[in-house]
Scaffold this motif. Structure first.
Motif, PDB file in Angstrom:
ATOM      1  N   ALA A  84      74.965  29.888  72.702  1.00  0.00           N
ATOM      2  CA  ALA A  84      74.617  30.806  73.788  1.00  0.00           C
ATOM      3  C   ALA A  84      74.085  32.144  73.266  1.00  0.00           C
ATOM      4  O   ALA A  84      73.061  32.644  73.766  1.00  0.00           O
ATOM      5  CB  ALA A  84      75.825  31.026  74.699  1.00  0.00           C
ATOM      6  N   PRO A  85      74.727  32.770  72.246  1.00  0.00           N
ATOM      7  CA  PRO A  85      74.161  34.016  71.724  1.00  0.00           C
ATOM      8  C   PRO A  85      72.785  33.831  71.093  1.00  0.00           C
ATOM      9  O   PRO A  85      71.956  34.739  71.140  1.00  0.00           O
ATOM     10  CB  PRO A  85      75.196  34.457  70.663  1.00  0.00           C
ATOM     11  N   VAL A  86      72.544  32.641  70.493  1.00  0.00           N
ATOM     12  CA  VAL A  86      71.235  32.376  69.903  1.00  0.00           C
ATOM     13  C   VAL A  86      70.178  32.318  71.001  1.00  0.00           C
ATOM     14  O   VAL A  86      69.051  32.801  70.834  1.00  0.00           O
ATOM     15  CB  VAL A  86      71.251  31.061  69.089  1.00  0.00           C
ATOM     16  N   LEU A  87      70.558  31.745  72.149  1.00  0.00           N
ATOM     17  CA  LEU A  87      69.642  31.733  73.289  1.00  0.00           C
ATOM     18  C   LEU A  87      69.347  33.165  73.737  1.00  0.00           C
ATOM     19  O   LEU A  87      68.226  33.490  74.138  1.00  0.00           O
ATOM     20  CB  LEU A  87      70.262  30.928  74.432  1.00  0.00           C
ATOM     21  N   GLY A  88      70.372  34.041  73.644  1.00  0.00           N
ATOM     22  CA  GLY A  88      70.155  35.448  73.961  1.00  0.00           C
ATOM     23  C   GLY A  88      69.158  36.095  73.010  1.00  0.00           C
ATOM     24  O   GLY A  88      68.350  36.937  73.415  1.00  0.00           O
ATOM     25  N   VAL A 241      73.366  39.689  63.340  1.00  0.00           N
ATOM     26  CA  VAL A 241      73.560  38.270  63.673  1.00  0.00           C
ATOM     27  C   VAL A 241      73.556  37.421  62.408  1.00  0.00           C
ATOM     28  O   VAL A 241      74.435  36.579  62.187  1.00  0.00           O
ATOM     29  CB  VAL A 241      72.463  37.791  64.643  1.00  0.00           C
ATOM     30  N   LEU A 242      72.564  37.638  61.548  1.00  0.00           N
ATOM     31  CA  LEU A 242      72.438  36.816  60.347  1.00  0.00           C
ATOM     32  C   LEU A 242      73.646  36.967  59.430  1.00  0.00           C
ATOM     33  O   LEU A 242      74.063  36.015  58.772  1.00  0.00           O
ATOM     34  CB  LEU A 242      71.168  37.182  59.592  1.00  0.00           C
ATOM     35  N   SER A 304      72.295  41.433  69.473  1.00  0.00           N
ATOM     36  CA  SER A 304      73.578  41.541  68.766  1.00  0.00           C
ATOM     37  C   SER A 304      74.783  41.287  69.670  1.00  0.00           C
ATOM     38  O   SER A 304      75.935  41.437  69.242  1.00  0.00           O
ATOM     39  CB  SER A 304      73.699  42.935  68.138  1.00  0.00           C
ATOM     40  N   GLU A 305      74.553  40.889  70.910  1.00  0.00           N
ATOM     41  CA  GLU A 305      75.633  40.735  71.887  1.00  0.00           C
ATOM     42  C   GLU A 305      76.698  39.746  71.424  1.00  0.00           C
ATOM     43  O   GLU A 305      77.906  39.980  71.583  1.00  0.00           O
ATOM     44  CB  GLU A 305      75.049  40.272  73.230  1.00  0.00           C
ATOM     45  N   ARG A 309      80.750  40.421  70.851  1.00  0.00           N
ATOM     46  CA  ARG A 309      81.762  39.657  71.606  1.00  0.00           C
ATOM     47  C   ARG A 309      82.582  38.740  70.691  1.00  0.00           C
ATOM     48  O   ARG A 309      83.380  37.928  71.171  1.00  0.00           O
ATOM     49  CB  ARG A 309      81.084  38.838  72.709  1.00  0.00           C
ATOM     50  N   GLU A 310      82.334  38.848  69.374  1.00  0.00           N
ATOM     51  CA  GLU A 310      83.101  38.103  68.370  1.00  0.00           C
ATOM     52  C   GLU A 310      83.015  36.595  68.577  1.00  0.00           C
ATOM     53  O   GLU A 310      84.003  35.871  68.406  1.00  0.00           O
ATOM     54  CB  GLU A 310      84.562  38.569  68.345  1.00  0.00           C
TER      55      GLU A 310
END
Length: 400
Positions: A84-88, A241-242, A304-305, A309-310
Motif C-alpha cells: 500500500a505505501p508503494v502504491l502511495g 523509503v529505500l 514517506s507516509e 506509519r512504521e
C-alpha cells in the motif's frame, strides 16, 4: 502525429517488469520533471516546456505499469499491507508529474509572467538549455567519457531523448547520437560554445529584462528557494523509503512545513508587487507557480507516509536498498564533536570523510542549502549528507 502525442495515447499492456526498476525510473523522471519545468519558467523557454509535457506522458506510462505490477505482486493481506505505501509512492510521483506539467503550461499557455522576472533571477541559477545534436557535431558518435564535457567546461548532459526513449542520468559510457535531444546544464559563460559544438547553431540567450521591482525580486527569490526545498524533500522522501529511515521521513515533514511558510510569504510579495506594475494580471503565472511548488512538497510527504506509519518495507523496496551504493544520511552535530566548527565549502566538509553535505537545518535559521552558500557546522545543526555506506557511518561517528 502531434510531437506531444506519444506513448500516453497508445494502449498500455502488462509487461513482466521489475517493480523496483519502474520505481527507480519514476524517481529519476520526477526529479528531472521538477528541474525542467522550473527552468522553462525561469528562462521563459517553450522548448523546455514542451519537453516537460513529453516527459509527463512517459510518467503516465510508468505509473500505469507500476500499478499493474503491484496488483500482480499482491498475493496475501500481508502483501497488500506492505505494498500500500508503494502504491502511495506511485500516486505521489504522478502528482509531481502533474504539478510539473502545470508549471510548464505557464509558459506554453501564456498564463502570465512579468517581464521583470528574469532580472530578478538569482545568479546561482544555472542555465538549462535544450539542443538537437547535429550530424556534423564533434560530439556525435562519442561517449560522454570521451568528450569529458563536464571536466572541460562545467556543462553537464543531464538527460537525452532519442525519439520517444529517454536516457536519464546518462553515464560515462553513454554515447551521444545524431538527432538526440540533449538537455544541458551549466554556467552561462560556457553554454554558448558547447551549444554551438552540439547543434552547429548559435546559442541565443534570453533577451535582457527591465530592472526588477523589489517586491517581485523577493517573490522570485522565495519561489526559487521553495523549488530547491521541494526538490530536497522529494530526494529525502525516496531515500526514507529505500532505507526505511524514520529520521529522514521526519525531515521531509519539516521541509513541507517550511515550504508552506514560504508560500505564504511568496503570496504576500506577489500581491505587494501587483501595486507597482502596469499589468497585475501578468502575475497570475507566479501564483500558479507557488501552488504547484506546494503540491510537490505535499507529494514528498505522501511518498514517506509508509515509513512515518512504521509499515514494514516490502521486499521489492529492500532489494532496491541492497543494490544502492550511495545513501543519504541525517546526523545531528553534538557539542564539541569532531564536526562542531567544521567548515563546508561547495558541499565538501573540511574533515577526513568522503561525504557531500546537501543541506543543514539550523534551529534559529531554518534550512540552509549548501549548494547556495558555504557554511560552518555547529552544535545543534541537523545535517543531510550523501555518500557511501562506509563514509556515512564515519560521518555519523564524527557528529557524535
Amino acid at each position: 502525429m502531434d510531437p506531444l502525442e506519444g506513448e500516453a495515447s497508445s494502449p498500455i499492456e502488462y509487461e513482466p517488469v521489475s517493480v523496483k526498476d519502474v520505481l527507480v525510473e519514476m524517481k529519476d523522471t520526477a526529479e528531472l520533471l521538477i528541474d525542467l519545468s522550473y527552468s522553462s519558467v525561469l528562462h521563459r523557454s517553450e522548448a523546455l516546456a514542451e519537453e516537460v509535457l513529453r516527459l509527463e506522458e512517459r510518467m503516465d506510462v510508468l505509473e500505469m505499469r507500476a500499478r499493474m505490477s503491484l496488483l500482480m505482486a499482491a498475493r496475501s493481506p500481508d502483501d497488500a499491507e506492505q505494498l500500500a505505501p508503494v502504491l502511495g509512492i506511485v500516486t505521489a510521483a504522478d502528482t509531481i508529474s502533474d504539478a510539473a506539467g502545470d508549471i510548464s503550461k505557464i509558459v506554453l499557455e501564456e498564463i502570465g509572467l512579468p517581464e521583470a522576472m528574469r532580472a530578478a533571477l538569482p545568479d546561482a541559477v544555472e542555465t538549462l538549455v535544450r539542443g538537437v545534436v547535429d550530424p556534423g557535431s564533434g560530439y556525435a558518435g562519442r561517449t560522454l567519457k570521451d568528450i569529458d564535457l563536464e571536466s572541460e567546461t562545467g556543462v553537464r548532459v543531464i538527460a537525452l531523448r532519442r525519439g520517444t526513449e529517454w536516457l536519464l542520468n546518462p553515464g560515462p559510457e553513454t554515447e551521444i547520437e545524431a538527432d538526440d535531444v540533449a538537455l544541458l546544464r551549466g554556467p552561462d559563460s560556457e553554454i554558448p560554445a558547447v551549444y554551438r559544438e552540439l547543434t552547429e547553431t548559435a546559442y541565443e540567450p534570453p533577451a535582457s529584462a527591465p530592472q526588477a521591482i523589489d517586491d517581485l525580486g523577493r517573490a522570485v527569490d522565495t519561489i526559487v528557494h521553495m523549488k530547491n526545498l521541494s526538490e530536497l524533500a522529494v530526494d529525502l522522501a525516496y531515500s526514507s523509503v529505500l532505507f526505511d529511515s524514520e529520521e529522514l521521513a521526519e525531515e521531509v515533514r519539516n521541509l513541507e512545513v517550511e515550504v508552506d511558510a514560504l508560500e505564504s510569504r511568496f503570496e504576500a510579495w506577489v500581491l505587494r508587487a501587483a501595486a507597482d506594475i502596469d499589468d497585475p494580471v501578468s502575475l497570475r503565472g507566479l501564483i500558479h507557480l507557488g501552488t504547484s511548488t506546494e503540491a510537490i512538497s505535499d507529494a514528498a510527504v505522501e511518498i514517506s507516509e509508509g515509513v512515518l506509519r512504521e509499515i514494514e518495507a516490502h521486499p521489492v523496496v529492500r532489494m532496491a536498498v541492497q543494490e544502492s551504493d550511495e545513501i543519504l544520511t541525517r546526523v545531528e552535530i553534538e557539542p564539541a564533536s569532531a564536526l562542531d566548527g567544521t567548515a563546508v565549502t561547495a558541499g565538501v566538509p573540511d574533515a577526513d570523510v568522503t561525504m557531500s553535505v546537501i543541506a543543514v537545518r539550523r534551529p534559529d535559521e531554518g534550512w540552509i542549502l549548501v549548494a547556495d552558500t558555504d557554511v560552518t557546522l555547529r552544535d545543534g545543526d541537523v545535517v543531510i549528507a550523501k555518500g557511501t555506506r562506509t563514509a556515512a557511518e564515519q560521518f555519523e561517528g564524527l557528529a557524535g
